[in-house]
Design a protein around this motif. Structure first.
Motif, PDB file in Angstrom:
ATOM      1  N   MET A   1       0.911  -0.965   0.095  1.00  9.93           N
ATOM      2  CA  MET A   1      -0.001   0.282   0.358  1.00  9.93           C
ATOM      3  C   MET A   1       0.756   1.253  -0.101  1.00  9.93           C
ATOM      4  SD  MET A   1      -1.468  -2.575   1.132  1.00  9.93           S
ATOM      5  CE  MET A   1      -1.707  -2.965   3.302  1.00  9.93           C
ATOM      6  N   ALA A   2       0.177   2.176  -0.474  1.00  3.75           N
ATOM      7  CA  ALA A   2       1.134   4.044  -0.509  1.00  3.75           C
ATOM      8  C   ALA A   2       0.543   4.768  -0.637  1.00  3.75           C
ATOM      9  CB  ALA A   2       2.327   3.517  -1.889  1.00  3.75           C
ATOM     10  N   THR A   3       0.722   6.331  -0.163  1.00  4.62           N
ATOM     11  CA  THR A   3       0.290   7.168  -0.864  1.00  4.62           C
ATOM     12  C   THR A   3      -0.353   7.243  -1.726  1.00  4.62           C
ATOM     13  OG1 THR A   3       1.464   8.465  -0.078  1.00  4.62           O
ATOM     14  CG2 THR A   3       0.375   8.343   2.159  1.00  4.62           C
ATOM     15  N   VAL A   4      -0.402   8.489  -3.453  1.00  7.63           N
ATOM     16  CA  VAL A   4      -0.346   8.628  -4.448  1.00  7.63           C
ATOM     17  C   VAL A   4      -0.086  10.441  -3.970  1.00  7.63           C
ATOM     18  CG1 VAL A   4      -0.903   8.685  -6.783  1.00  7.63           C
ATOM     19  CG2 VAL A   4      -0.603   7.263  -5.676  1.00  7.63           C
ATOM     20  N   SER A   5       0.486  11.017  -4.643  1.00  8.47           N
ATOM     21  CA  SER A   5       0.976  12.627  -5.168  1.00  8.47           C
ATOM     22  C   SER A   5       0.610  13.052  -5.862  1.00  8.47           C
ATOM     23  CB  SER A   5       1.318  13.101  -3.783  1.00  8.47           C
ATOM     24  OG  SER A   5       1.615  14.198  -3.485  1.00  8.47           O
ATOM     25  N   LEU A   6      -0.229  14.130  -6.302  1.00  7.30           N
ATOM     26  CA  LEU A   6      -0.388  14.716  -7.166  1.00  7.30           C
ATOM     27  C   LEU A   6       0.104  16.300  -6.905  1.00  7.30           C
ATOM     28  CD1 LEU A   6      -2.621  13.102  -9.454  1.00  7.30           C
ATOM     29  CD2 LEU A   6      -1.192  12.333  -9.392  1.00  7.30           C
ATOM     30  N   SER A   7       1.078  16.910  -7.516  1.00  5.97           N
ATOM     31  CA  SER A   7       1.524  17.921  -8.062  1.00  5.97           C
ATOM     32  C   SER A   7       1.356  19.294  -8.516  1.00  5.97           C
ATOM     33  CB  SER A   7       2.433  18.553  -6.752  1.00  5.97           C
ATOM     34  OG  SER A   7       2.845  17.485  -5.650  1.00  5.97           O
ATOM     35  N   ARG A  61       4.215  11.491  -7.202  1.00  7.44           N
ATOM     36  CA  ARG A  61       4.804  10.773  -6.359  1.00  7.44           C
ATOM     37  C   ARG A  61       3.682   9.893  -6.230  1.00  7.44           C
ATOM     38  NH1 ARG A  61       9.120  12.771  -3.750  1.00  7.44           N
ATOM     39  NH2 ARG A  61       9.740  14.125  -4.411  1.00  7.44           N
ATOM     40  N   ILE A  62       4.106   8.716  -5.289  1.00  3.46           N
ATOM     41  CA  ILE A  62       3.571   6.919  -5.233  1.00  3.46           C
ATOM     42  C   ILE A  62       4.637   6.966  -4.656  1.00  3.46           C
ATOM     43  CG2 ILE A  62       2.984   4.314  -5.786  1.00  3.46           C
ATOM     44  CD1 ILE A  62       2.532   5.565  -8.891  1.00  3.46           C
ATOM     45  N   GLY A  63       4.137   6.587  -3.081  1.00  2.72           N
ATOM     46  CA  GLY A  63       4.957   5.583  -1.960  1.00  2.72           C
ATOM     47  C   GLY A  63       6.586   7.128  -1.496  1.00  2.72           C
ATOM     48  N   GLY A  64       5.612   8.501  -2.119  1.00  4.55           N
ATOM     49  CA  GLY A  64       7.065   9.698  -1.393  1.00  4.55           C
ATOM     50  C   GLY A  64       7.918   9.548  -2.613  1.00  4.55           C
ATOM     51  N   ALA A  65       8.066   8.225  -3.722  1.00  3.42           N
ATOM     52  CA  ALA A  65       9.017   8.680  -4.123  1.00  3.42           C
ATOM     53  C   ALA A  65       8.219   9.134  -5.740  1.00  3.42           C
ATOM     54  CB  ALA A  65       9.572   7.169  -4.224  1.00  3.42           C
ATOM     55  N   ARG A  66       8.962  10.223  -5.825  1.00  2.00           N
ATOM     56  CA  ARG A  66       8.845  10.236  -7.505  1.00  2.00           C
ATOM     57  C   ARG A  66       9.327   9.189  -8.359  1.00  2.00           C
ATOM     58  NH1 ARG A  66      11.132  13.296 -11.892  1.00  2.00           N
ATOM     59  NH2 ARG A  66      10.250  15.580 -12.819  1.00  2.00           N
ATOM     60  N   VAL A  67       7.766   9.687  -9.434  1.00  2.00           N
ATOM     61  CA  VAL A  67       7.751   8.762  -9.845  1.00  2.00           C
ATOM     62  C   VAL A  67       7.471   8.921 -12.011  1.00  2.00           C
ATOM     63  CG1 VAL A  67       6.989   6.994  -9.132  1.00  2.00           C
ATOM     64  CG2 VAL A  67       5.483   7.728 -10.190  1.00  2.00           C
ATOM     65  N   ASN A  68       7.768  10.465 -12.276  1.00  2.21           N
ATOM     66  CA  ASN A  68       8.145  11.003 -13.592  1.00  2.21           C
ATOM     67  C   ASN A  68       8.585  10.096 -13.852  1.00  2.21           C
ATOM     68  OD1 ASN A  68       7.005  13.081 -11.640  1.00  2.21           O
ATOM     69  ND2 ASN A  68       6.738  14.130 -13.385  1.00  2.21           N
ATOM     70  N   ASP A  69       9.860   9.684 -14.569  1.00  5.28           N
ATOM     71  CA  ASP A  69      10.694   8.690 -15.122  1.00  5.28           C
ATOM     72  C   ASP A  69      11.061   7.596 -14.652  1.00  5.28           C
ATOM     73  OD1 ASP A  69      11.459  12.148 -16.437  1.00  5.28           O
ATOM     74  OD2 ASP A  69      12.590  11.838 -14.047  1.00  5.28           O
ATOM     75  N   ARG A  70       9.780   7.089 -13.985  1.00  6.34           N
ATOM     76  CA  ARG A  70       9.909   5.606 -14.142  1.00  6.34           C
ATOM     77  C   ARG A  70       8.768   4.882 -15.129  1.00  6.34           C
ATOM     78  NH1 ARG A  70       9.322   3.831  -8.092  1.00  6.34           N
ATOM     79  NH2 ARG A  70      11.226   5.390  -7.089  1.00  6.34           N
ATOM     80  N   GLU A  71       9.459   4.111 -15.605  1.00  9.31           N
ATOM     81  CA  GLU A  71       8.543   2.699 -16.673  1.00  9.31           C
ATOM     82  C   GLU A  71       7.131   2.777 -15.667  1.00  9.31           C
ATOM     83  OE1 GLU A  71       8.915   2.632 -19.593  1.00  9.31           O
ATOM     84  OE2 GLU A  71      10.564   4.009 -19.634  1.00  9.31           O
ATOM     85  N   PRO A  72       5.904   2.144 -15.892  1.00  5.27           N
ATOM     86  CA  PRO A  72       4.901   1.722 -15.512  1.00  5.27           C
ATOM     87  C   PRO A  72       5.304   0.630 -14.283  1.00  5.27           C
ATOM     88  CG  PRO A  72       4.440   2.106 -18.239  1.00  5.27           C
ATOM     89  CD  PRO A  72       5.859   2.552 -17.649  1.00  5.27           C
ATOM     90  N   LYS A 151      -0.505  -8.167  -5.711  1.00  7.21           N
ATOM     91  CA  LYS A 151       0.086  -6.858  -5.226  1.00  7.21           C
ATOM     92  C   LYS A 151       0.684  -5.914  -4.369  1.00  7.21           C
ATOM     93  CE  LYS A 151       0.360 -11.553  -1.793  1.00  7.21           C
ATOM     94  NZ  LYS A 151       1.328 -12.136  -1.190  1.00  7.21           N
ATOM     95  N   PRO A 152       0.125  -4.830  -5.766  1.00  6.99           N
ATOM     96  CA  PRO A 152       0.233  -3.799  -5.884  1.00  6.99           C
ATOM     97  C   PRO A 152       0.175  -2.733  -4.719  1.00  6.99           C
ATOM     98  CG  PRO A 152      -1.717  -3.809  -7.149  1.00  6.99           C
ATOM     99  CD  PRO A 152      -1.781  -5.633  -6.467  1.00  6.99           C
ATOM    100  N   SER A 153       1.261  -1.730  -4.704  1.00  7.36           N
ATOM    101  CA  SER A 153       1.102  -0.804  -3.687  1.00  7.36           C
ATOM    102  C   SER A 153      -0.691   0.158  -4.132  1.00  7.36           C
ATOM    103  CB  SER A 153       1.870   0.523  -3.826  1.00  7.36           C
ATOM    104  OG  SER A 153       3.302  -0.285  -3.017  1.00  7.36           O
ATOM    105  N   VAL A 154      -0.868   0.050  -5.373  1.00  5.96           N
ATOM    106  CA  VAL A 154      -1.883   0.794  -5.504  1.00  5.96           C
ATOM    107  C   VAL A 154      -2.928   0.471  -7.357  1.00  5.96           C
ATOM    108  CG1 VAL A 154      -2.548   3.208  -7.164  1.00  5.96           C
ATOM    109  CG2 VAL A 154      -0.466   2.998  -5.883  1.00  5.96           C
ATOM    110  N   PHE A 155      -3.181   0.668  -7.373  1.00  2.98           N
ATOM    111  CA  PHE A 155      -5.169  -0.328  -7.508  1.00  2.98           C
ATOM    112  C   PHE A 155      -4.991   0.793  -9.253  1.00  2.98           C
ATOM    113  CE2 PHE A 155      -6.466  -3.990  -5.688  1.00  2.98           C
ATOM    114  CZ  PHE A 155      -5.588  -4.457  -6.219  1.00  2.98           C
ATOM    115  N   LEU A 156      -4.811   1.152 -10.334  1.00  2.96           N
ATOM    116  CA  LEU A 156      -5.407   1.720 -10.840  1.00  2.96           C
ATOM    117  C   LEU A 156      -7.084   1.055 -11.770  1.00  2.96           C
ATOM    118  CD1 LEU A 156      -2.684   3.419 -12.715  1.00  2.96           C
ATOM    119  CD2 LEU A 156      -4.022   4.202 -10.539  1.00  2.96           C
ATOM    120  N   PHE A 157      -7.843   1.843 -12.242  1.00  5.53           N
ATOM    121  CA  PHE A 157      -9.644   0.913 -12.644  1.00  5.53           C
ATOM    122  C   PHE A 157      -9.329   2.346 -13.871  1.00  5.53           C
ATOM    123  CE2 PHE A 157      -8.901  -0.425  -8.674  1.00  5.53           C
ATOM    124  CZ  PHE A 157      -9.503  -1.977  -8.473  1.00  5.53           C
TER     125      PHE A 157
END
Length: 336
Positions: A1-7, A61-72, A151-157
């Motif tokens: 599980m994780a937080t998600v933040s959009l800034s 940010r997902i789980g506090g980590a910036r993910v802009n440049d990460r692959e899906p 067992k992901p941190s985030v589900f997207l529907f």
């Protein structure tokens, strides 16, 4: 599980801006529904969280980590699509297990995870079947099972129920809500259906032309819409609108007044406004009366089922309480 933040997340295609700056902090385990009409940017926003669309500016940010440049595949998310996206030549078991096999998970671990998810989703009798042998609801459960086993941190529907009939959508809404509560996984869910948004969301983001018009708990958004668009989009039947010179308001800058159908009444004494009955809809426990006002607007009055409603073509007076009024300025913002 994780937080998600959009800034201040923005998205442009060439010179066309489609997302104009979204800010939200999503708590661990929260169920967020992104709702709005076609073309409002809701799926684009979800795809930016998933990494399927690049972010033009701003930060995800997902789980506090910036993910802009990460692959899906590196974002620890799992996505459930509208069209199920199942492999037709594979069994239910293999469809659910495929992502784990690619990741190099052991056979024993794969079997344990798939069996656990199948039990949770009541898919145990169907593990050897192909997708073509399943109903639409069962296929959607398989797609959800494929996401769960990772067992992901985030589900997207992304509009997962759009292909189902009305009765099955109601059933699947309940199942998704119960499943998300049981698993406690942070979830973002896109839909154009405001009923889905109201019933599923802890909070919802109401999108309008690439802008988040309002973010809040469903009942708060329903009771206190921030804009004319939100008042008209959330609620069924939608809010009635009329010009303030027809229904007077003492609020400064007010140009439009809104009243929900359940707050209007057919009045024979001292009506606030009168119009002509266009038609009525008998729905069993209640009846909807559609009335055209002198300013050209058509309003809907929700009344208990009764035999003495006005006839089509008759004049009808309408009344409501000042406490139930919503007034909006020229920009469409609430001014009360």
């Amino acid at each position: 599980m994780a937080t998600v933040s959009l800034s201040q997340v923005k998205k442009s295609f060439s010179k066309t801006d489609v997302i104009h700056g979204i800010d939200i902090d999503i708590e661990d385990g929260e169920f967020i529904v992104i709702v709005g009409p076609s073309g409002c940017g809701k799926s684009t926003l979800l795809r930016m969280v998933a990494g399927l669309e690049t972010v033009t500016s701003g930060e995800v940010r997902i789980g506090g980590a910036r993910v802009n440049d990460r692959e899906p595949m590196d974002r620890d998310i799992a996505m459930v699509f509208q069209n199920y996206a199942l492999y037709p030549h594979m069994s239910v078991f293999d469809n659910m297990a495929y992502g784990l096999k690619i990741a190099g998970t052991s056979k024993a671990e794969i079997a344990q995870r798939v069996e656990t998810a199948a039990k949770l989703l009541q898919l145990e009798p169907y593990l050897k079947r192909r997708p073509r042998e399943l109903s639409g609801g069962q296929r959607q459960r398989v797609a959800m099972g494929r996401a769960i086993v990772r067992k992901p941190s985030v589900f997207l529907f992304d509009e997962p129920l759009s292909n189902l009939d009305a009765k099955l959508r109601v059933q699947m809404r309940l199942e998704i809500k119960q499943l998300q509560r049981r698993l406690g996984v942070t979830s973002l869910y896109v839909t154009h259906d405001q009923v889905e948004a109201m019933t599923l969301a802890d909070r919802m983001i109401v999108m309008n032309g690439g802008v988040a018009d309002q973010i809040g708990a469903p009942l708060d958004v329903y009771a206190n819409p921030a804009t004319e668009f939100v008042a008209g989009f959330i609620g069924s039947p939608p809010t009635n609108f009329m010009t303030t010179d027809l229904a007077e308001s003492n609020k400064p800058n007010a140009v439009r007044l809104g009243v929900r159908p359940e707050h209007m009444n057919i009045a024979t004494i001292n009506p606030r406004v009168s119009g002509t009955v266009l038609y009525t809809e008998a729905l069993g426990a209640e009846t909807l009366v559609h009335v055209q006002l002198p300013d050209g607007n058509i309003v809907t009055v929700r009344q208990p089922a009764t035999h003495d409603l006005p006839q089509e073509g008759a004049s009808a007076g309408l009344s409501w309480s000042d406490l139930d009024e919503m007034v909006f300025d020229e920009s469409g913002r609430r001014c009360d």
